[in-house]
Design an enzyme around this catalytic site. Structure first.
Site, mmCIF file in Angstrom:
data_model
loop_
_atom_site.group_PDB
_atom_site.id
_atom_site.type_symbol
_atom_site.label_atom_id
_atom_site.label_comp_id
_atom_site.label_asym_id
_atom_site.label_seq_id
_atom_site.Cartn_x
_atom_site.Cartn_y
_atom_site.Cartn_z
ATOM 1 N N GLY A 53 0.821 -1.204 0.000
ATOM 2 C CA GLY A 53 0.000 0.000 0.000
ATOM 3 C C GLY A 53 0.852 1.249 0.000
ATOM 4 N N GLY A 55 -0.780 4.439 0.032
ATOM 5 C CA GLY A 55 -1.605 5.575 0.429
ATOM 6 C C GLY A 55 -0.886 6.338 1.530
ATOM 7 C CB ALA A 57 -1.405 4.119 6.206
ATOM 8 C CG HIS A 279 -19.690 10.788 3.868
ATOM 9 N ND1 HIS A 279 -20.386 11.889 3.485
ATOM 10 C CD2 HIS A 279 -18.514 11.237 4.364
ATOM 11 C CE1 HIS A 279 -19.660 12.968 3.737
ATOM 12 N NE2 HIS A 279 -18.514 12.588 4.268
ATOM 13 N NE ARG A 344 -17.769 12.091 7.860
ATOM 14 C CZ ARG A 344 -16.580 11.911 7.334
ATOM 15 N NH1 ARG A 344 -16.071 10.699 7.285
ATOM 16 N NH2 ARG A 344 -15.900 12.922 6.865
ATOM 17 C CD GLU A 443 -10.772 3.165 4.931
ATOM 18 O OE1 GLU A 443 -10.243 4.058 4.239
ATOM 19 O OE2 GLU A 443 -11.922 2.738 4.733
ATOM 20 C CG LEU A 459 -7.150 12.652 5.040
ATOM 21 C CD1 LEU A 459 -7.258 14.024 4.395
ATOM 22 C CD2 LEU A 459 -6.695 11.636 4.000
HETATM 23 C C1 FAD Z 1 -13.985 10.076 -1.392
HETATM 24 C C2 FAD Z 1 -13.302 10.030 -0.052
HETATM 25 C C3 FAD Z 1 -13.106 11.219 0.658
HETATM 26 C C4 FAD Z 1 -12.477 11.204 1.906
HETATM 27 N N1 FAD Z 1 -12.275 12.390 2.570
HETATM 28 C C5 FAD Z 1 -11.587 12.379 3.750
HETATM 29 C C6 FAD Z 1 -11.282 13.604 4.418
HETATM 30 O O1 FAD Z 1 -11.610 14.696 3.958
HETATM 31 N N2 FAD Z 1 -10.597 13.538 5.574
HETATM 32 C C7 FAD Z 1 -10.187 12.355 6.106
HETATM 33 O O2 FAD Z 1 -9.548 12.365 7.142
HETATM 34 N N3 FAD Z 1 -10.460 11.188 5.488
HETATM 35 C C8 FAD Z 1 -11.146 11.170 4.321
HETATM 36 N N4 FAD Z 1 -11.417 9.970 3.691
HETATM 37 C C9 FAD Z 1 -10.882 8.727 4.242
HETATM 38 C C10 FAD Z 1 -9.399 8.588 3.922
HETATM 39 O O3 FAD Z 1 -9.126 9.146 2.665
HETATM 40 C C11 FAD Z 1 -8.934 7.156 3.883
HETATM 41 O O4 FAD Z 1 -9.406 6.465 4.980
HETATM 42 C C12 FAD Z 1 -7.417 7.090 3.912
HETATM 43 O O5 FAD Z 1 -6.873 7.928 2.946
HETATM 44 C C13 FAD Z 1 -6.929 5.678 3.725
HETATM 45 O O6 FAD Z 1 -5.540 5.692 3.579
HETATM 46 P P1 FAD Z 1 -4.717 4.355 3.556
HETATM 47 O O7 FAD Z 1 -3.308 4.751 3.368
HETATM 48 O O8 FAD Z 1 -5.055 3.550 4.754
HETATM 49 O O9 FAD Z 1 -5.261 3.533 2.305
HETATM 50 P P2 FAD Z 1 -5.382 3.901 0.739
HETATM 51 O O10 FAD Z 1 -5.021 5.297 0.453
HETATM 52 O O11 FAD Z 1 -6.698 3.408 0.298
HETATM 53 O O12 FAD Z 1 -4.256 3.042 0.063
HETATM 54 C C14 FAD Z 1 -4.358 1.675 -0.123
HETATM 55 C C15 FAD Z 1 -3.126 1.218 -0.830
HETATM 56 O O13 FAD Z 1 -3.050 -0.195 -0.775
HETATM 57 C C16 FAD Z 1 -2.782 -0.730 -2.039
HETATM 58 N N5 FAD Z 1 -3.375 -2.066 -2.070
HETATM 59 C C17 FAD Z 1 -4.604 -2.450 -1.631
HETATM 60 N N6 FAD Z 1 -4.743 -3.783 -1.758
HETATM 61 C C18 FAD Z 1 -3.588 -4.238 -2.272
HETATM 62 C C19 FAD Z 1 -3.119 -5.529 -2.614
HETATM 63 N N7 FAD Z 1 -3.858 -6.629 -2.417
HETATM 64 N N8 FAD Z 1 -1.879 -5.636 -3.143
HETATM 65 C C20 FAD Z 1 -1.097 -4.534 -3.329
HETATM 66 N N9 FAD Z 1 -1.480 -3.303 -2.996
HETATM 67 C C21 FAD Z 1 -2.720 -3.161 -2.480
HETATM 68 C C22 FAD Z 1 -3.364 0.241 -3.019
HETATM 69 O O14 FAD Z 1 -2.712 0.123 -4.263
HETATM 70 C C23 FAD Z 1 -3.045 1.558 -2.310
HETATM 71 O O15 FAD Z 1 -1.731 1.953 -2.637
HETATM 72 C C24 FAD Z 1 -12.054 9.979 2.450
HETATM 73 C C25 FAD Z 1 -12.254 8.799 1.744
HETATM 74 C C26 FAD Z 1 -12.884 8.816 0.501
HETATM 75 C C27 FAD Z 1 -13.120 7.533 -0.198
#
Ligand code: FAD
Ligand code: SF4
Ligand code: FES
Lengths: 665, 258
Positions: A53, A55, A57, A279, A344, A443, A459
């Site tokens: 991942g 993102g 995180a 949401h 929410r 997440e 975030l």
């Molecule tokens: C439309 C929207 C608006 C939002 N607005 C807000 C906001 O304003 N404020 C806030 O705090 N939060 C907000 N959120 C929530 C927040 O954006 C997310 O919870 C957070 O960004 C998740 O980050 P992450 O790094 O955990 O995962 P993600 O950013 O989802 O990253 C997941 C990563 O894992 C990788 N991955 C997944 N499965 C696999 C696999 N099997 N093999 C290899 N790679 C894989 C993907 O390629 C990606 O790189 C929002 C969410 C959405 C959907």
């Protein structure tokens, strides 16, 4: 085997320890950092970490561990790490900077987050989150993240649902994009420096557990189809949320649970799988073709007013012709203290209630009009169109593009949609799962948001985990390494690899009649109907049956064309849907067992006289951590089921905060 | 064209000519398909989803195309639609809706074409050259934990706004696809301007531009002849003046012997 409860699960031992230092929360993180063992810089290069991942995180963690000198392998399924779904976050990120001098503090952010989570999150982790929040803003500004600023050049803030202070930092409606680009650039800098090896268009399909420790992953190169083995000293899952189990959600098309689910099957407990955030402000569904739902940032609730007509007859009228006296600003009416800014879960459920009463607006979808108005007429009068455009321009444009309506002239229509999953793999204070050496961040873990997440705090969590928490805690684990070399032909490695190869072959060999999407949509309908905004015992039992039937049909009748040795998007989707078909059942079991309402989990049997969620702290003040139950036969074979999962309770202890029923009235 | 019974008079029947290519070494060709009863409220990619379901049912392999967020922000999608990058509107392919077309239209769908974006399959291309340009210098070197207090360096709003506007680039590659020279100057100019407008970006400003431009040329992107096609195609409205900023910075860097 112990007796089945409700016919679907068993209960095992409680979780005794979350590994949080035994001191008051205020000094806990300092103590943990001090106690964590150090790794000599010269040894770091010899220690390798796989991070799934990119993102907030995962990207932040990969960059930070790379900077520290570890050997990092980073994976994402998109063609570039910059496209992780964090990019889509709009509204903002919380931090207890108290720049507005409005009484904010670490304690208040901590308190708001625990209360917002309806007292179902772990105090120790949330306190730490609030504590490191201010550092995140410093780090991002230094990377060049262009947050909104005031005319004097200082950073601007706004307020967000569920709180009464202004602590949200933002970059117009693209906060997630800007934060992710910051992390991405830091990550690419490490790729250039040679500390991070980047694997794009690679999907993790299995976890390797050797000698009781997570030691690697099996991944598929999505371009060539090659099945690869990657070994390391520790594995981090930062693979995001699993809202796509509902088919329609605000998540990206490829968002999935596969990384988490494969680890769960290998022994990692799954925490609170049923806690889903729906949401309140999304663009309503327009037809059967719909492939995803689009969120309109909750920040819109700062200036927009939500209403429905008082009279059903008015629902078809042009909203502009409905006089003030005939409008019901229901959130302002029911919750005078918070008005349109209630959390929410409450805003969503009330929107559903209005539509169920027959006062929804917009086109009929099924038997109902599924929409309520979000009206900016007052804000435009008060602030002027230009100011509204400055703040929300890109959101208004997006709305216009999708619906073909102009929101500066007519009120927008919004409806709740699945958005975020508070549940995820269970982790301790160190963000380590029940498999040693497997860490879970962002997440993908369950840790910080209890039964409901406040806006702008995901975030914050992603970056807190990635930049500041994980790099400190994983260090303590890595200091015990390097662990004995695992060879590619060790039995555990071969078994994991063979499992992936077999599964791929089996999927392609079914050659049935129905497309992957048709199964995914049907699963989504079941989940939305029975495990969505309102859940009942009978409904959940029914859903479990339906899902089992659908899963069996999937393995008998799915139709996937093409081959395994090229880019094959149907095959990718099939693997993800197969895992969703198992997760969905666990979510329903979790929702069934939790016979109380809390946060986003509303059990119709447990409500107050005026329809508010009613918690039962005497029975449910715990995290439900589920252990995978091996079935009698191979769960991937047609007709078979997963075994009954085993529930382990982690009691929640509130020492710094007094437990209360939540009230926003 | 086959006539169909439409479930709504606003719906459309369309002829699609779509690029099919089995793999990098296949020559590829345009294949014609008919779709019917397409709602104006569908997005362009949802229309392709419908076609793919039909193909799957008939036993023909679905068309490969990239998309992820489908909200116009991740930059994963990108198709050449009847000769326009991302189609006729100023938006991303995923945010293009079928109301931009009319009943009976013939639409040609092709991948981005540029030497630096080799085709992987059908409509999917390899844009990793963009990541390598960022690796060459598209960042500010600051290790985690070493950042000063965020409000220590105020940024004049005007500069902050220009930095933000440039940072809106989603890395989709439409600018390259639209450019007759397949140049990536708009993409690169956007990054150089984003970081160059901020006080934090100053220490590496000159080294950054030299290194990124050199990587750009090495990847096989073409030179800029100021046609402006990039900016017209850009779904985020990145203005052409970021290229002037880039050129100015490059000249300054050269003068400094960078
Ligand atoms: C439309 C929207 C608006 C939002 N607005 C807000 C906001 O304003 N404020 C806030 O705090 N939060 C907000 N959120 C929530 C927040 O954006 C997310 O919870 C957070 O960004 C998740 O980050 P992450 O790094 O955990 O995962 P993600 O950013 O989802 O990253 C997941 C990563 O894992 C990788 N991955 C997944 N499965 C696999 C696999 N099997 N093999 C290899 N790679 C894989 C993907 O390629 C990606 O790189 C929002 C969410 C959405 C959907
Ligand atoms: S400059 Fe515009 S067209 Fe080019 S990659 Fe960025 S967003 Fe896409
Ligand atoms: S799919 Fe993300 S921008 Fe189009």
């Amino acid at each position: 085997m112990t007796d089945l409860i409700h016919g679907v699960y068993t209960e095992g031992e409680k979780i005794a320890d979350t590994k949080a230092p035994k001191v008051p929360v205020a000094g806990m993180w300092e103590k943990r950092k001090m106690d964590a063992a150090l790794v000599n810089p010269a040894n770091r290069r010899k220690l390798s970490v796989i991070i799934v991942g990119t993102g907030l995180a995962g990207g932040a963690a990969a960059a930070t561990l790379g900077e520290a000198g570890y050997h990092v392998k980073s994976f994402c399924y998109q063609d570039s790490p910059r496209r992780a779904h964090s990019i889509a976050a709009q509204g903002g990120i919380n931090a207890a900077k108290n720049y507005k001098e409005d009484g904010d503090s670490v304690y208040r952010l901590f308190y708001d987050t625990v209360k917002g989570g309806d007292y179902r999150s772990r105090e120790t982790n949330v306190y730490r989150l609030a504590e490191v929040s201010a550092n995140i803003i410093d780090q991002c500004v230094a990377q060049g993240v262009p947050f909104a600023r005031e005319y004097g050049g200082l950073l601007d803030n706004r307020s967000f649902g569920g709180v009464q202070v202004s602590r949200t930092f933002y970059a117009r409606g693209q906060t997630g994009q800007q934060l992710l680009i910051g992390a991405y650039q830091a990550l690419e800098r490490q790729v250039a420096a040679g500390t991070v090896e980047m694997f794009t268009r690679h999907e993790m399909l299995e976890l390797i557990v050797e000698d009781g420790r997570a030691r690697g992953i099996i991944a598929r190169d999505l371009v060539t189809g090659e099945i690869q083995t990657h070994l390391a000293d520790a594995v981090v899952l930062a693979s995001g949320g699993y809202g796509n189990v509902f088919f329609l959600s605000t998540n990206a098309m490829g968002s999935n649970v596969t990384a988490n689910w494969r680890a769960h099957r290998k022994g990692a407990y799954f925490g609170n799988p049923c806690y889903t955030q729906i949401h309140p402000t999304c663009i309503p569904v327009s037809g059967d073709h719909q492939s995803k739902l689009t969120l309109m940032s909750e920040s819109l609730r700062n200036d927009g007013r939500i209403w429905v007509p008082k009279k059903r007859e008015d629902c078809e009228k042009d909203p502009r012709t409905i006089p003030e006296a005939d409008r019901d600003y229901y959130l302002e009416r029911i919750y005078p203290a918070f008005g349109n800014l209630v959390p929410r879960d409450i805003a969503s459920r009330q929107a559903k209630n209005m539509c169920d009463e027959g006062r929804g607006v917009g086109p009929m979808v099924g038997d109902f009009r599924r929409g309520v108005y979000l009206d900016f007429a007052d804000a435009i009068k008060r602030l002027g169109q230009k100011a509204v455009e400055e703040k929300y321009g890109n959101l208004f444009d997006m709305y216009a593009r999708i619906t073909g309506e102009n929101p500066y002239e007519t009120p927008m229509r919004i409806y709740p949609a699945v958005h975020y999953t508070m549940g995820g793999l269970w982790v301790d204070y160190d963000l380590q799962s029940t498999i040693p050496g497997l860490f879970v961040t962002g997440e993908a873990n369950f840790s910080d948001h209890g039964a409901n997440r406040l806006g702008a705090s995901a975030l914050m969590q992603g970056l807190a985990d990635g930049y500041f928490v994980l790099p400190n805690t994983i260090r303590d684990y890595l200091a015990k390494g390097p662990f004995p070399k695992v060879s590619e032909d060790a039995p555990a490695v071969v078994e994991a690899r063979t499992a992936v190869e077999e599964r791929t072959k089996r999927l392609l060999a079914i050659k049935g009649e129905r497309s992957v999407d048709s199964f995914h949509k049907e699963l989504g309908n079941i989940m939305w109907e029975y495990c969505g905004m309102e859940r009942t015992e009978a409904g959940l039992l029914k859903a479990i049956d339906l899902i089992r039937g659908l899963r069996a049909e999937f393995w008998r009748n799915v139709k996937i064309l093409g081959s395994a040795d090229t880019l094959n998007q149907s095959l990718e989707k099939a693997g993800r849907v197969a895992d969703f078909l198992e997760l969905g059942e666990l979510m329903c079991i979790d929702a069934l067992h939790r016979a109380e309402s809390c946060g986003g989990h509303f059990r119709a049997e447990s409500q107050t006289e005026d329809g508010e969620a009613l918690r039962h702290d005497d029975q449910f003040l715990y995290v439900a951590a589920w252990e995978f139950g091996d079935g009698e036969s191979d769960p991937n074979q047609p007709g078979s089921t997963m075994g009954a999962p085993v529930l382990h309770k982690e009691d929640l202890v509130y020492e710094a905060i007094e437990l209360k029923q939540r009230s926003y009235k | 064209m086959a006539t169909s019974t439409k479930s709504d008079p606003k719906n459309m029947d369309l002829t699609l000519r779509i690029w099919r290519q089995d793999g990098p070494s296949d020559r590829g060709h345009l294949q014609t398909y008919e779709v019917s009863d397409i709602s104006p409220d569908m997005s362009f990619l949802e229309m392709l989803d419908v076609l793919n379901e039909q193909l799957n049912a008939k036993g023909e392999e679905p068309i490969a195309f990239d998309s992820d967020c489908r909200e116009g922000i991740c930059g994963m999608c990108g198709l050449m639609i009847s000769g326009h990058a991302h189609g006729p509107e100023k938006t991303t392919t995923c945010q293009l809706h079928m109301r931009s077309f009319k009943d009976g239209d013939t639409i040609t769908v092709e991948p981005w074409r540029a030497d630096a974006f080799p085709i992987i399959k059908d409509l999917v291309v390899d844009r990793s050259s963009f990541d390598r340009i960022i690796q060459a210098g598209g960042f500010i070197s600051v290790n985690t934990g070493s950042a000063p207090e965020a409000n220590a360096a105020p940024v004049p709003k005007q500069k902050a706004d220009r930095a933000f506007q440039s940072a809106e680039c989603i890395g989709c590659g439409a600018c390259v696809a639209a450019c007759p020279n397949a140049s990536a100057m708009l993409f690169m100019g956007a990054k150089v301007t984003h970081l160059g407008e901020l006080p934090q970006g100053q220490p590496e400003r000159w080294a950054r531009v030299v290194s990124m431009v050199s990587q750009h040329d090495h990847e096989g992107f073409g030179g800029c002849t100021n046609t402006g096609a990039c900016s017209v195609a850009c779904p985020k409205g990145i203005p052409q003046d970021v290229i002037s900023t880039l050129n100015k910075d490059l000249r300054t860097a050269m003068r400094q012997g960078g």
